[in-house]
Structures are given as C-alpha cells and as structure tokens.
Design a protein around this motif. Sequence first.
Motif, PDB file in Angstrom:
ATOM      1  N   ASN A  77      48.802  44.268  45.056  1.00 29.26           N
ATOM      2  CA  ASN A  77      48.515  44.276  43.559  1.00 29.26           C
ATOM      3  C   ASN A  77      47.516  45.224  43.369  1.00 29.26           C
ATOM      4  N   ASP A  78      47.514  45.881  42.069  1.00 28.00           N
ATOM      5  CA  ASP A  78      46.613  47.087  42.029  1.00 28.00           C
ATOM      6  C   ASP A  78      45.305  46.459  41.645  1.00 28.00           C
ATOM      7  N   GLY A  79      44.905  45.335  41.264  1.00 32.07           N
ATOM      8  CA  GLY A  79      43.615  44.730  41.098  1.00 32.07           C
ATOM      9  C   GLY A  79      43.258  44.842  39.568  1.00 32.07           C
ATOM     10  N   THR A  80      44.147  44.934  38.678  1.00 34.74           N
ATOM     11  CA  THR A  80      43.683  45.004  37.245  1.00 34.74           C
ATOM     12  C   THR A  80      43.243  43.461  36.879  1.00 34.74           C
ATOM     13  N   ASP A  81      43.723  42.465  37.418  1.00 41.64           N
ATOM     14  CA  ASP A  81      43.100  41.337  36.799  1.00 41.64           C
ATOM     15  C   ASP A  81      41.777  41.075  37.485  1.00 41.64           C
ATOM     16  N   LEU A  82      41.433  41.500  38.519  1.00 41.90           N
ATOM     17  CA  LEU A  82      40.301  41.598  39.356  1.00 41.90           C
ATOM     18  C   LEU A  82      39.073  42.286  38.485  1.00 41.90           C
ATOM     19  N   LYS A  83      39.854  43.292  37.788  1.00 42.20           N
ATOM     20  CA  LYS A  83      38.700  44.081  37.033  1.00 42.20           C
ATOM     21  C   LYS A  83      38.388  43.419  35.614  1.00 42.20           C
TER      22      LYS A  83
END
Length: 159
Positions: A77-83
């Motif tokens: 996963n590219d981590g957009t949700d983390l950002k």
Amino acid sequence: MDTIVALLTTTEGRIGRQQWWIGVVALIAVSIVASIILGILSFGNATVLAWLAVLLNIALIFPSYCIGIKRRHDRDNDGTDLKILIAGSLIVNVLQATGIGTTPMDIGNGMVVPMPSIWMSAINLIFAVFAIYMLIQLGFLKGTAGSNSYGRDPLDGAA
C-alpha cells in the motif's frame, strides 16, 4: 540501537508487525516521558500544556510516519491512509489546543471547563473509528507474502 534508530528514521522498504510494534512501544515510551516533563514545564497551565502537546505531536510525526509507511509498504500500500491519519491527528490536536470546537460549561463553584461541541465530538468519533481501522491495518494484518512493489518480504528467511 542502530536498528531502532533506522526503524524510526528511514522510509524505505518493509517491516513486519513485530518491528512495527517495537517502534510503537518506543514512541509511546518517549511520549510518556515527554508528557510528564511537559506537564511539569507547563506549571499547571492547561493552555500551555495543550500547545506543548502539539509540539510533541509534531516532534513524533516523522518517526511515526517512518514506521507506519514501512508497515503499509509491507501490505503493498502507498500509505495515503497513513498520511490522512497523521494529518488528522495533528489537526485534532491543534483544534483542541486552540479551543476551537469547545463550549464553556459551568460545572458549579465558579468552575468553567471547555466541553467539545457536537461537531467536534463527531470529528473525534470519526477520527477514532479511522484510527482503529489503521491500528488493525498496521498492527494486526499480515503483510504481502513474498516480494512486492516495495521490496522483499521482511519475513523471508525468518523462522
């Protein structure tokens, strides 16, 4: 010690759940110690303590991002949700420090305390649900088996 420093300061590659939890425990320990120190430095002033909490949040953003993004990479996963989680955390923290979204409430004996407004309570609830979703993603779900677009499986060769 080099391993924990690299864990908290690099964004490349993947980490498994165990490494993520080690990083989280390290950040929680730092946060607890810093919160105690900041509580003492604020001299009991809630406004000062709220702004010191914002500064602590800002100081912990990068290491939190480092462990989180590597964990999201492990799940391909590219981590957009983390950002979104990190930005939301900072926004909620700043709103609380400024008092935006609170209503003064008289609790008797001349004491007035800030209480969250309905819309701030709704924001806090939405954020809490999203944070639980992210905790499940980061801390409990297995990563992608084998190599993925972010690197080799951190469990390859592990017993």
